[in-house]
Design an enzyme around this catalytic site. Structure first.
Site, PDB file in Angstrom:
ATOM      1  N   ALA A  22      -1.792   1.996  14.379  1.00  0.00           N
ATOM      2  CA  ALA A  22      -1.379   0.954  15.329  1.00  0.00           C
ATOM      3  C   ALA A  22       0.143   0.810  15.357  1.00  0.00           C
ATOM      4  O   ALA A  22       0.725   0.579  16.415  1.00  0.00           O
ATOM      5  CB  ALA A  22      -2.026  -0.379  14.960  1.00  0.00           C
ATOM      6  N   VAL A  23       0.785   0.972  14.191  1.00  0.00           N
ATOM      7  CA  VAL A  23       2.254   0.879  14.151  1.00  0.00           C
ATOM      8  C   VAL A  23       2.857   2.036  14.948  1.00  0.00           C
ATOM      9  O   VAL A  23       3.734   1.843  15.791  1.00  0.00           O
ATOM     10  CB  VAL A  23       2.768   0.910  12.683  1.00  0.00           C
ATOM     11  CG1 VAL A  23       4.286   1.052  12.646  1.00  0.00           C
ATOM     12  CG2 VAL A  23       2.335  -0.358  11.940  1.00  0.00           C
ATOM     13  N   VAL A  24       2.357   3.237  14.680  1.00  0.00           N
ATOM     14  CA  VAL A  24       2.932   4.424  15.338  1.00  0.00           C
ATOM     15  C   VAL A  24       2.711   4.374  16.849  1.00  0.00           C
ATOM     16  O   VAL A  24       3.649   4.494  17.641  1.00  0.00           O
ATOM     17  CB  VAL A  24       2.339   5.717  14.741  1.00  0.00           C
ATOM     18  CG1 VAL A  24       2.753   6.935  15.551  1.00  0.00           C
ATOM     19  CG2 VAL A  24       2.772   5.863  13.279  1.00  0.00           C
ATOM     20  N   GLY A 102       0.161  -5.355  -0.445  1.00  0.00           N
ATOM     21  CA  GLY A 102      -0.190  -6.659  -1.017  1.00  0.00           C
ATOM     22  C   GLY A 102       1.028  -7.434  -1.478  1.00  0.00           C
ATOM     23  O   GLY A 102       2.157  -7.178  -1.042  1.00  0.00           O
ATOM     24  N   ASP A 127      -7.538  -7.563  -2.759  1.00  0.00           N
ATOM     25  CA  ASP A 127      -7.607  -8.750  -3.626  1.00  0.00           C
ATOM     26  C   ASP A 127      -7.692 -10.066  -2.845  1.00  0.00           C
ATOM     27  O   ASP A 127      -8.117 -11.080  -3.381  1.00  0.00           O
ATOM     28  CB  ASP A 127      -6.378  -8.811  -4.545  1.00  0.00           C
ATOM     29  CG  ASP A 127      -6.224  -7.547  -5.374  1.00  0.00           C
ATOM     30  OD1 ASP A 127      -7.245  -6.866  -5.596  1.00  0.00           O
ATOM     31  OD2 ASP A 127      -5.089  -7.242  -5.789  1.00  0.00           O
ATOM     32  N   GLY A 170      -9.971  -7.490  -8.052  1.00  0.00           N
ATOM     33  CA  GLY A 170      -9.384  -8.684  -7.440  1.00  0.00           C
ATOM     34  C   GLY A 170      -8.145  -9.184  -8.160  1.00  0.00           C
ATOM     35  O   GLY A 170      -7.615 -10.240  -7.833  1.00  0.00           O
ATOM     36  N   ALA A 186     -26.202 -13.790  -6.751  1.00  0.00           N
ATOM     37  CA  ALA A 186     -26.039 -13.710  -8.206  1.00  0.00           C
ATOM     38  C   ALA A 186     -26.479 -15.010  -8.877  1.00  0.00           C
ATOM     39  O   ALA A 186     -26.372 -16.085  -8.281  1.00  0.00           O
ATOM     40  CB  ALA A 186     -24.578 -13.418  -8.536  1.00  0.00           C
ATOM     41  N   HIS A 253     -12.502   1.317  -9.352  1.00  0.00           N
ATOM     42  CA  HIS A 253     -11.888   1.872  -8.142  1.00  0.00           C
ATOM     43  C   HIS A 253     -12.882   2.348  -7.092  1.00  0.00           C
ATOM     44  O   HIS A 253     -12.479   2.655  -5.963  1.00  0.00           O
ATOM     45  CB  HIS A 253     -10.936   3.013  -8.514  1.00  0.00           C
ATOM     46  CG  HIS A 253      -9.684   2.511  -9.156  1.00  0.00           C
ATOM     47  ND1 HIS A 253      -9.642   2.130 -10.472  1.00  0.00           N
ATOM     48  CD2 HIS A 253      -8.460   2.270  -8.647  1.00  0.00           C
ATOM     49  CE1 HIS A 253      -8.423   1.700 -10.753  1.00  0.00           C
ATOM     50  NE2 HIS A 253      -7.691   1.776  -9.666  1.00  0.00           N
TER      51      HIS A 253
HETATM   52  P1  ATP Z   1      -2.299  -4.693  -4.604  1.00  0.00           P
HETATM   53  O1  ATP Z   1      -2.267  -6.160  -4.911  1.00  0.00           O
HETATM   54  O2  ATP Z   1      -3.238  -4.385  -3.517  1.00  0.00           O
HETATM   55  O3  ATP Z   1      -2.474  -3.816  -5.779  1.00  0.00           O
HETATM   56  P2  ATP Z   1       0.592  -4.867  -4.330  1.00  0.00           P
HETATM   57  O4  ATP Z   1       1.416  -4.616  -3.144  1.00  0.00           O
HETATM   58  O5  ATP Z   1       0.538  -6.268  -4.818  1.00  0.00           O
HETATM   59  O6  ATP Z   1      -0.837  -4.298  -4.011  1.00  0.00           O
HETATM   60  P3  ATP Z   1       2.223  -4.053  -6.625  1.00  0.00           P
HETATM   61  O7  ATP Z   1       1.988  -2.961  -7.597  1.00  0.00           O
HETATM   62  O8  ATP Z   1       2.307  -5.444  -7.142  1.00  0.00           O
HETATM   63  O9  ATP Z   1       1.102  -3.894  -5.510  1.00  0.00           O
HETATM   64  O10 ATP Z   1       3.614  -3.742  -5.863  1.00  0.00           O
HETATM   65  C1  ATP Z   1       3.848  -2.481  -5.246  1.00  0.00           C
HETATM   66  C2  ATP Z   1       5.304  -2.104  -5.333  1.00  0.00           C
HETATM   67  O11 ATP Z   1       6.131  -3.075  -4.676  1.00  0.00           O
HETATM   68  C3  ATP Z   1       5.902  -2.022  -6.745  1.00  0.00           C
HETATM   69  O12 ATP Z   1       5.585  -0.842  -7.416  1.00  0.00           O
HETATM   70  C4  ATP Z   1       7.388  -2.118  -6.440  1.00  0.00           C
HETATM   71  O13 ATP Z   1       7.876  -0.885  -5.960  1.00  0.00           O
HETATM   72  C5  ATP Z   1       7.427  -3.107  -5.285  1.00  0.00           C
HETATM   73  N1  ATP Z   1       7.709  -4.467  -5.782  1.00  0.00           N
HETATM   74  C6  ATP Z   1       6.862  -5.336  -6.376  1.00  0.00           C
HETATM   75  N2  ATP Z   1       7.469  -6.482  -6.696  1.00  0.00           N
HETATM   76  C7  ATP Z   1       8.758  -6.353  -6.300  1.00  0.00           C
HETATM   77  C8  ATP Z   1       9.911  -7.210  -6.335  1.00  0.00           C
HETATM   78  N3  ATP Z   1       9.867  -8.442  -6.858  1.00  0.00           N
HETATM   79  N4  ATP Z   1      11.080  -6.723  -5.823  1.00  0.00           N
HETATM   80  C9  ATP Z   1      11.153  -5.485  -5.297  1.00  0.00           C
HETATM   81  N5  ATP Z   1      10.098  -4.631  -5.239  1.00  0.00           N
HETATM   82  C10 ATP Z   1       8.922  -5.058  -5.718  1.00  0.00           C
END
Ligand code: ATP
Length: 323
Positions: A22-24, A102, A127, A170, A186, A253
Site C-alpha cells: 500500500a505504501v509503494v 511496534g 502484541d 504478547g 479457556a 513463533h
Molecule cells: P514487536 O513489539 O512487534 O516485537 P517492536 O517494534 O516493539 O516490535 P523492538 O525490538 O522493541 O520491536 O524495536 C525494534 C528496533 O527499533 C530496535 O532494534 C531499535 O533498532 C529500534 N528502537 C527501539 N527503541 C528505540 C529507541 N528508544 N530509540 C531509537 N531506536 C529504537
C-alpha cells in the site's frame, strides 16, 4: 515529496507485506518514487535499500512475514547510528520514511523525526500494545493461529482427561492471551495486567475436574509473572491434587508465520496508504492507526508516553463462563 522509503522493524507481523504494497503503490499513485529498506534500521544505517515499483510488490498482499526483512538494531538507539541513517537517506534524495512496526520501532521513528526528517509510523505488532490503534496489524492473524492451537489441544486434552497450559505471545501485554482464552473457552486466563495467585489456577483446574469436565485449559501470556514454566514448577510433582495431569505447550513463533487474515490485509492496506497521505500532506512524527473504525494519526509524544488499557470486563466474562 518526490521520493519515499519504507521499512519493517521489530518482530514481524502478518500484514506487513500488505502495508508495504500500500505504501509503494500509494506513493506511485501520487507520483512518488519508493525505496524499500532491507532489515529495518540495520538496513537504513548500512544503506541497504532497493527501488520498489508497483510490480515488485505484486502477489504479496496475502503473504505472511515481510519481503523487506526485519531486524533488531541496537545501534539505532545511538545518535551516531541515526546520523548515519540520515546521511544515507539524504544521499539518495529520500524525503520521507514510513516505519512499519511496534513500540520500539516507533520509538526509533520518533527519534529520527526529532532530528528533522519526515517520518510516519504504521501500527504493526502482534502484541497489540501500541497506543494510537485499537488493533494493530498482525493481531487478528496471530489470534486465529493461537485459537486454532487451543481448539486442537482441547481435543487431545479431552481424549486423555488432561489439563493444558497454553502460553501465547504478547510481550508485556495480555491482549492476545485474553482474546485467545475468551474465544477458546479457556477455564482460566493468566495475563501480566492482573496479579494471579497460582493457588487460584490450581483451584480452577481442580474444580473443572470435580464438575466433570473432560479437560481444563489455561491460556497464559508469555509476559505474565506466572508464565507456563512458573506454573508448571509451582504444580511440581504433586499434580494429583489437581485431578488432571497437566501439560504445557508454548506456542511461540508459530503464531507469527501465518498468512494474514482478511482483516489484517484490509487494516494494513488502509494504514499503509494513510501513511503516504500523511507524508504527502507534510505531516511527520505521527503514527497512523485505526481508532473506532477511523484511520487516525496520533503524535508520537502521545503514542510513546501512554499505555494501552486492557478490557478486564472480558476477563471477568471468561471467568464467569468457565464452569
Ligand atoms: P514487536 O513489539 O512487534 O516485537 P517492536 O517494534 O516493539 O516490535 P523492538 O525490538 O522493541 O520491536 O524495536 C525494534 C528496533 O527499533 C530496535 O532494534 C531499535 O533498532 C529500534 N528502537 C527501539 N527503541 C528505540 C529507541 N528508544 N530509540 C531509537 N531506536 C529504537
Amino acid at each position: 515529496m518526490k521520493r519515499i522509503a519504507v521499512l519493517t522493524s521489530g518482530g514481524d507481523a502478518p500484514g506487513m507485506n500488505a502495508a508495504i504494497r500500500a505504501v509503494v503503490r500509494g506513493g506511485v499513485a501520487r507520483g512518488m518514487e519508493a525505496f524499500g529498506v532491507r532489515y529495518g534500521y540495520a538496513g537504513l544505517m548500512a544503506d541497504n535499500m532497493i527501488p520498489l515499483g508497483p510490480r515488485d510488490v505484486g502477489g504479496i498482499i496475502g503473504r505472511g512475514g515481510t519481503i523487506l526483512g526485519s531486524a533488531r538494531a541496537p545501534e539505532f538507539r545511538t545518535e551516531a547510528g541515526r546520523m548515519q541513517a540520515l546521511h544515507n537517506l539524504n544521499a539518495r534524495g529520500i524525503e520521507g520514511l514510513v516505519v512499519i512496526g511496534g513500540n520500539g520501532s516507533q520509538a526509533g521513528a520518533a527519534a529520527l523525526a526529532q532530528m528533522g526528517f519526515a517520518v510516519v509510523g504504521v501500527a504493526s505488532t502482534i502484541d497489540n500494545d501500541l497506543v494510537g490503534s485499537d488493533i494493530t496489524i498482525g493481531v487478528d492473524t496471530a489470534l486465529e493461529v493461537a485459537l486454532e492451537a487451543v481448539d486442537r489441544l482441547k481435543v487431545t486434552a479431552s481424549s486423555h482427561g488432561r489439563a493444558f497450559l497454553i502460553e501465547v505471545m504478547g510481550r508485556g501485554c495480555g491482549y492476545l492471551a485474553l482474546m485467545t482464552g475468551l474465544a477458546g473457552g479457556a477455564e482460566a486466563i493468566v495475563i501480566p495486567e492482573v496479579e494471579t495467585d497460582p493457588e487460584e489456577i490450581a483451584g480452577v483446574i481442580r474444580e473443572s475436574y470435580e464438575h466433570g469436565k473432560p479437560h481444563a485449559v489455561v491460556v497464559v501470556a508469555e509476559g505474565a509473572k506466572l508464565n507456563a514454566a512458573a506454573l508448571m514448577s509451582y504444580f511440581g510433582q504433586h499434580q494429583e491434587r489437581l485431578g488432571f495431569e497437566v501439560r504445557a505447550t508454548i506456542l511461540g513463533h508459530v503464531q507469527r508465520g501465518d498468512d494474514p487474515t482478511a482483516s489484517d490485509r484490509v487494516l494494513a492496506t488502509q494504514l499503509g496508504a494513510a501513511a503516504v497521505e500523511q507524508l504527502a500532506q507534510g505531516q511527520s512524527g505521527v503514527l497512523v492507526g485505526m481508532i473506532q473504525g477511523q484511520v487516525v494519526a496520533t503524535p508520537y509524544a502521545e503514542v510513546l508516553s501512554g499505555s494501552k488499557p486492557i478490557d478486564l470486563n472480558l476477563l471477568a466474562l471468561a471467568q464467569m463462563l468457565n464452569r
